[in-house]
Design an enzyme around this catalytic site. Structure first.
Site, PDB file in Angstrom:
ATOM      1  N   CYS A 273       0.782  -1.244   0.000  1.00 20.29           N
ATOM      2  CA  CYS A 273       0.000   0.000   0.000  1.00 20.29           C
ATOM      3  C   CYS A 273       0.809   1.286   0.000  1.00 20.29           C
ATOM      4  O   CYS A 273       0.521   2.181  -0.789  1.00 20.29           O
ATOM      5  CB  CYS A 273      -0.944   0.010   1.213  1.00 20.29           C
ATOM      6  SG  CYS A 273      -2.226  -1.245   1.153  1.00 20.29           S
ATOM      7  N   ARG A 343       5.506  -7.845  -1.021  1.00 20.19           N
ATOM      8  CA  ARG A 343       5.311  -6.751  -1.972  1.00 20.19           C
ATOM      9  C   ARG A 343       6.030  -5.487  -1.506  1.00 20.19           C
ATOM     10  O   ARG A 343       5.821  -5.017  -0.399  1.00 20.19           O
ATOM     11  CB  ARG A 343       3.812  -6.492  -2.168  1.00 20.19           C
ATOM     12  CG  ARG A 343       3.117  -7.645  -2.892  1.00 20.19           C
ATOM     13  CD  ARG A 343       1.618  -7.453  -3.003  1.00 20.19           C
ATOM     14  NE  ARG A 343       0.954  -7.609  -1.719  1.00 20.19           N
ATOM     15  CZ  ARG A 343      -0.368  -7.523  -1.562  1.00 20.19           C
ATOM     16  NH1 ARG A 343      -1.134  -7.270  -2.595  1.00 20.19           N
ATOM     17  NH2 ARG A 343      -0.905  -7.685  -0.367  1.00 20.19           N
TER      18      ARG A 343
END
Length: 480
Positions: A273, A343
């Site tokens: 994010c 990620r």
């Protein structure tokens, strides 16, 4: 009531599992077009590692929680449809490297329009740019054959943190629901609000208009990342002046206006994010002509990149400006502890830079597989969330310099240095004397998370570097 969720990822799966767990009378179906992912959700080994997730999934699965690839059937039957698909950063075209790619969002909207024969509440669960709801409304309106069908679009961004997601879902700081301030919009908000109020105190379920809710998610992530970059910037100053960033963080964190959270200096932030959402925010600001605002938020990412570069440069300088042919043990590959998510993990950039200097990497992480590490190190920037390009020619080159290990001790055997990249609890209690005995001397520890005691490790014989802490005399004398 029936709820369907398109997207079985890190947000959709756990969130829907919690709704099913807390509301046994509501049928919840999690949908995905990837059969392999659905098979994992229906197996004994879930596709996501998250403390406490297994318990709630196994309790509700088969009772009122189901996982399926039959998207159109369950979308057509649902009263509320959550959309929780990827919104990755664009890798080409206008806005490449900053704007959100809404391909999967548009595809989901078209699927909904095709499958629905009755009015629905559509809930944005993914992190999306401001005004995405308006785009979804247009797609639905132009593609639904029955013009009498009404779609009420809500924004319900998720604020959970990986590693503590289940606790965050059980006892959230807030649940935010945004909708249009019309009669039908307010009714839709009330319907979704009533679902959450089954276990969340009503005062924590807050409402807003659509655009405020969409922007709140981007802003929350930007503010959290900003705090990390701010303390990381100060960590560089601490090293230059002899100050200790831990003491600085504690001192300023006692100020009630600032607070202690997200003030731990580190090698940098990662996850799905923070960087993606900040770059999206930058692109939105640029699109509406707010260049100075865009530059401000871009600087948060710039400092994050700088911190990773600075960490590797410390390693190189301390190790006599070369790691060529040297075995470097990497402790942790996930972007944070208690998750298998890699990620945007800082470990990727650190490994890339070390391998560029011809280092031999030996990596251990208790939750990340070898295949995942190799794939991450072989992908181009921003490709981690795109299905295309999963396998690349770079894999062969990566495998020549990168190996995975089953234990931290195996990774450190014969190594010149240890770089701690993830704050896994087990790294705090390792037998560092045993690690030291098996390493090449001088043996270095570069603590990218400030989780080990540098004084005790120096007594063993290690040369220790901690982010934002007074430099080891050996490092100071030999490298600077």
């Amino acid at each position: 009531m029936k709820i369907a969720c398109i997207g079985a990822g890190y947000v959709g799966g756990p969130t829907m599992a919690m709704i099913a767990y807390k509301c046994p009378d509501i049928e919840v179906v999690v949908l995905d077009i990837a059969q392999a992912r659905i098979d994992q959700w229906n197996s004994d080994k879930l596709p996501i590692y998250e403390p406490g997730l297994d318990e709630i999934v196994f309790e509700a699965r088969g009772r009122n929680l189901f996982f399926s690839i039959d998207v159109e059937k369950h979308v057509g039957e649902a009263d509320i449809i959550f959309i929780s698909v990827n919104t990755p950063t664009k890798v080409r075209g206008v806005g490449a490297g900053a704007a959100a790619d809404l391909t999967y969002w548009e595809s989901a909207a078209r699927t909904i329009a095709k499958a629905c024969t009755s009015s629905k509440i559509i809930v944005e669960k993914s992190t999306v740019p401001v005004k995405t709801a308006e785009a979804v409304e247009k797609v639905l309106a132009r593609n639904c054959v029955d013009k009498s069908i009404r779609f009420d679009i809500l924004s319900n961004p998720e604020f959970l943190a990986e590693g503590t997601a289940i606790d965050d879902l059980k006892k959230p700081d807030r649940v935010l629901i945004g909708g249009r301030e019309t009669e039908s919009g307010l009714k839709a908000v009330a319907t979704l609000k009533a679902v959450y109020e089954r276990w969340v105190p009503s005062e924590r379920v807050i409402t807003a208009n659509l655009w405020s809710a969409e922007l709140s998610k981007l802003t929350a992530n930007a503010f959290l990342a900003q705090r990390i970059s701010s303390i990381n910037a100060i960590s560089a100053l601490c090293e230059a002046t002899g100050a200790n960033v831990k003491q600085v963080s504690y001192a300023i964190g006692t100020d009630s206006r600032i607070g202690p959270k997200f003030l731990n200096a580190s090698v940098g932030f990662g996850g799905s994010c923070f960087q993606k959402d900040i770059l999206n925010l930058v692109y939105i600001c640029e699109s509406v002509g707010l260049k100075e605002v865009a530059d401000y938020w871009r600087s948060v990412v710039t400092i994050n990149d700088y911190q990773k570069d600075r960490f590797v440069n410390r390693m190189l300088e301390a190790m006599f400006n070369t790691v060529s042919g040297k075995r470097c043990a990497i402790f942790g590959f996930a972007f944070k502890k208690d998750t298998g998510d890699t990620r945007e993990t800082p470990a990727i950039d650190v490994c890339h830079k070390l391998m560029a200097d011809k280092a031999k990497i030996a990596c251990y992480d208790p939750q990340v597989t070898e295949d995942q590490m190799i794939r991450d190190l072989s992908l181009d920037p921003y490709m981690w969330d795109h299905p295309a390009g999963q396998v690349t020619p770079k894999m062969t080159m990566v495998k020549q310099q990168f190996t995975t290990c089953k234990t931290a001790y195996e990774a450190a055997a014969g190594a010149h240095c240890i770089a701690i990249m993830t704050e896994w609890d087990e790294f705090k209690t390792l037998d560092y004397q045993k690690l030291y005995d098996g390493m090449v001397k001088p043996a270095y520890i570069f603590d990218g998370r400030n989780i080990v005691d540098p004084v005790k490790l120096r007594e063993i014989g290690f040369v220790v570097y901690g982010i934002g802490q007074p430099l080891d005399p050996f490092v100071t004398e030999s490298a600077f």
